[in-house]
Design an enzyme around this catalytic site. Structure first.
Site, PDB file in Angstrom:
ATOM      1  N   HIS A 123       4.072   4.891   1.920  1.00 48.76           N
ATOM      2  CA  HIS A 123       3.190   6.060   1.924  1.00 48.76           C
ATOM      3  C   HIS A 123       3.637   6.964   0.780  1.00 48.76           C
ATOM      4  O   HIS A 123       4.835   7.016   0.470  1.00 48.76           O
ATOM      5  CB  HIS A 123       3.378   6.783   3.271  1.00 48.76           C
ATOM      6  CG  HIS A 123       2.416   7.899   3.534  1.00 48.76           C
ATOM      7  ND1 HIS A 123       2.536   9.128   2.938  1.00 48.76           N
ATOM      8  CD2 HIS A 123       1.327   7.972   4.340  1.00 48.76           C
ATOM      9  CE1 HIS A 123       1.564   9.915   3.375  1.00 48.76           C
ATOM     10  NE2 HIS A 123       0.813   9.243   4.229  1.00 48.76           N
ATOM     11  N   ASP A 201      11.663   5.901   6.857  1.00 45.24           N
ATOM     12  CA  ASP A 201      10.480   6.706   7.145  1.00 45.24           C
ATOM     13  C   ASP A 201       9.943   6.183   8.482  1.00 45.24           C
ATOM     14  O   ASP A 201       9.366   5.089   8.548  1.00 45.24           O
ATOM     15  CB  ASP A 201       9.463   6.533   6.012  1.00 45.24           C
ATOM     16  CG  ASP A 201       8.129   7.189   6.331  1.00 45.24           C
ATOM     17  OD1 ASP A 201       7.891   7.535   7.499  1.00 45.24           O
ATOM     18  OD2 ASP A 201       7.311   7.331   5.401  1.00 45.24           O
ATOM     19  N   GLN A 204       5.490   6.123  11.430  1.00 43.50           N
ATOM     20  CA  GLN A 204       4.687   5.214  12.267  1.00 43.50           C
ATOM     21  C   GLN A 204       5.537   4.514  13.322  1.00 43.50           C
ATOM     22  O   GLN A 204       5.051   4.217  14.409  1.00 43.50           O
ATOM     23  CB  GLN A 204       3.993   4.150  11.383  1.00 43.50           C
ATOM     24  CG  GLN A 204       3.028   4.709  10.354  1.00 43.50           C
ATOM     25  CD  GLN A 204       1.836   5.439  10.978  1.00 43.50           C
ATOM     26  OE1 GLN A 204       1.446   5.182  12.133  1.00 43.50           O
ATOM     27  NE2 GLN A 204       1.247   6.353  10.236  1.00 43.50           N
ATOM     28  N   LYS A 227       2.123  12.529  15.205  1.00 45.61           N
ATOM     29  CA  LYS A 227       1.755  11.118  15.336  1.00 45.61           C
ATOM     30  C   LYS A 227       2.252  10.533  16.660  1.00 45.61           C
ATOM     31  O   LYS A 227       2.140   9.353  16.923  1.00 45.61           O
ATOM     32  CB  LYS A 227       2.316  10.317  14.161  1.00 45.61           C
ATOM     33  CG  LYS A 227       1.665  10.686  12.818  1.00 45.61           C
ATOM     34  CD  LYS A 227       2.146   9.786  11.724  1.00 45.61           C
ATOM     35  CE  LYS A 227       1.849  10.313  10.342  1.00 45.61           C
ATOM     36  NZ  LYS A 227       0.436  10.303   9.982  1.00 45.61           N
ATOM     37  N   CYS A 365      -3.117   6.930   1.430  1.00 47.73           N
ATOM     38  CA  CYS A 365      -1.957   7.544   0.758  1.00 47.73           C
ATOM     39  C   CYS A 365      -0.963   6.478   0.330  1.00 47.73           C
ATOM     40  O   CYS A 365       0.260   6.664   0.470  1.00 47.73           O
ATOM     41  CB  CYS A 365      -1.279   8.584   1.644  1.00 47.73           C
ATOM     42  SG  CYS A 365      -2.349   9.917   2.141  1.00 47.73           S
TER      43      CYS A 365
HETATM   44  N1  PLP Z   1       5.050   8.185   6.121  1.00 46.79           N
HETATM   45  C1  PLP Z   1       4.164   7.407   6.741  1.00 46.79           C
HETATM   46  C2  PLP Z   1       4.473   5.955   6.927  1.00 46.79           C
HETATM   47  C3  PLP Z   1       2.969   7.943   7.224  1.00 46.79           C
HETATM   48  O1  PLP Z   1       2.097   7.161   7.846  1.00 46.79           O
HETATM   49  C4  PLP Z   1       2.723   9.327   7.022  1.00 46.79           C
HETATM   50  C5  PLP Z   1       1.441   9.925   7.452  1.00 46.79           C
HETATM   51  O2  PLP Z   1       0.457   9.253   7.601  1.00 46.79           O
HETATM   52  C6  PLP Z   1       3.695  10.098   6.388  1.00 46.79           C
HETATM   53  C7  PLP Z   1       4.845   9.502   5.942  1.00 46.79           C
HETATM   54  C8  PLP Z   1       3.515  11.572   6.207  1.00 46.79           C
HETATM   55  O3  PLP Z   1       3.565  12.206   7.440  1.00 46.79           O
HETATM   56  P1  PLP Z   1       3.232  13.788   7.566  1.00 46.79           P
HETATM   57  O4  PLP Z   1       1.893  13.967   6.910  1.00 46.79           O
HETATM   58  O5  PLP Z   1       3.204  14.015   9.025  1.00 46.79           O
HETATM   59  O6  PLP Z   1       4.303  14.513   6.870  1.00 46.79           O
END
Ligand code: PLP
Length: 407
Positions: A123, A201, A204, A227, A365
């Protein structure tokens, strides 16, 4: 196997706890990787905080301030317990993105880590901070090449073995674009053997399965409340104590200091050192309520339920002519796809307008990952605890209709 939680409540009835499904009874919500809906306990926690406890934390000694501080620290303890860490290891942030920016910045200031590595499928939140901090601070940045949707361990081994300096591997536990699940234990061992540290990260992954931070040996973990049934605007960075203690702070201001003199400042100990300014106190109470809700479920059964929906979705979609599934065969909670004759945005709009099905379309993204897959955008269906077999069936029926309509 009965789909029930520890208190015997059927998973099929979980939707009843979510006001959005009373508001829109026909809604088939399959955009959970973007954000999840909130049970009434989470919504009530926010209302209750602003009604009964609203006050700033860690400052005043009056009754409301003390109650707010206790609640805020209870939330930290709940987050720590949820991933088997201790409260000092939990830094409250705005969410995964801020956690990862904090880390990329603070680790850039350390001379220990000369190289940042992030797979192409990340992401943007776990790609751009490392790329940009490398440019700003003169570090080496290595985007790990991905063929398809999965990280090949040979590719990783080639890149990390024989490194002369400390490095950081930043990688998703579960990718948002296709639902590829990382073999975390193997990757952690490889990284540590080569003298690096690993940042997971968990945006998910953490909502989907129990995670033991202590046992995993992971160095840092980032995730977001929204999430996993919680409110937006709050998340966590969990780190190994000695690493957090060594890292310089990311932002300066109130509550993160120990002593301020005219020309220098010393900082509070962890985790406050990383929490400058008034935190999202109401959000923390909502995060606590979300964790309580998840803890009230049998998470193994929930994970199996989501696995079953994911494989049913694979099965249903793979029988639709012209549809290409981009996710690995054994993806987790996420199925991404494109159709040869319908644009992803047209398909998502058709599903919403005609079947009240909410899926995501776009680049998720993850533009470098889309490039690697040879596409510009895709559709993504993502599941969570309240989804049902019928939801998958409506999705498949809707896609078949769309293909006929556009065809
Ligand atoms: N990392 C992953 C794998 C994600 O799916 C997301 C959001 O979709 C993020 C980071 C960013 O999360 P946030 O927008 O809650 O900071």
């Amino acid at each position: 196997m009965p789909l029930s939680n520890d208190s015997g409540v059927s998973l099929a009835r979980i939707k009843e706890d979510f006001p959005v499904f009373h508001e829109y009874p026909g809604l088939v919500y399959l955009d959970n990787a973007a954000t999840t809906h909130k049970p009434d306990t989470v919504i009530n926690a926010l209302v209750s905080f602003y009604t009964r406890e609203n006050s700033n934390v860690h400052r005043a000694v009056h009754r409301l301030a003390e109650r707010a501080t206790v609640l805020f620290e209870d939330a930290r303890r709940a987050v720590a317990d949820f991933v088997n860490a201790v409260p000092e290891q939990v830094v409250f942030t705005k969410g995964t993105t801020e956690s990862l920016n904090l880390l990329a910045y603070s680790l850039s200031l350390s001379e220990e880590f000369k190289t940042f590595i992030a797979p192409q499928f990340e992401h943007h939140s776990n790609f751009v901070p490392w790329q940009q901090m490398s440019r700003r601070f003169g570090r080496e940045f290595i985007p790990l090449e991905i063929n398809g949707a999965e990280l090949e361990l040979d590719t990783l081994e080639r890149v990390i073995s024989n490194r002369k300096n400390g490095f950081v591997l930043a990688v998703s536990g579960l990718t948002n674009s296709t639902g590829f699940k990382l073999p975390i234990r193997q990757v952690v061992d490889m990284v540590h053997k080569s003298g690096g540290i690993i940042v997971i990260d968990g945006a998910q992954l953490i909502p989907h399965e129990p995670f033991d931070f202590e046992d995993s040996m992971v160095d840092f973990l980032a995730f977001s409340a929204h999430k996993m049934l919680g409110p937006t605007g709050i998340g966590a960075l969990v780190g190994k104590r000695e690493l957090l203690e060594r890292l310089p702070p990311f932002a300066f201001g109130g509550e993160m200091i120990d002593r301020v003199d005219l020309h220098d400042t010393t900082f509070a100990s962890i985790p406050q050192k990383f929490e400058a300014g008034t935190p999202n106190i109401a959000g923390a109470t909502g995060f606590l309520a979300a964790i309580d809700y998840l803890n009230g479920l049998n998470r193994t059964i929930v994970a199996e339920h989501i696995e079953r929906l994911t494989s049913l979705c694979h099965e249903e979609l793979s029988s639709i002519p012209g549809l290409r599934i981009l996710s690995p065969e054994k993806s987790h909670g996420i199925v991404s796809f494109v159709h040869e004759s319908v644009h992803p945005h047209d398909l998502a709009e058709f599903l919403s307008q005609n079947f009240d099905v909410a899926i995501r379309s776009g680049h998720h993204c993850a533009q470098p990952q889309m490039k690697g897959l040879g596409i510009r955008s895709s559709c993504r269906a993502s599941f969570y605890i309240y989804n049902t077999v019928e939801d998958v069936e409506v999705l498949a029926k809707g896609i078949r209709n769309a293909v006929r309509w556009f065809g």
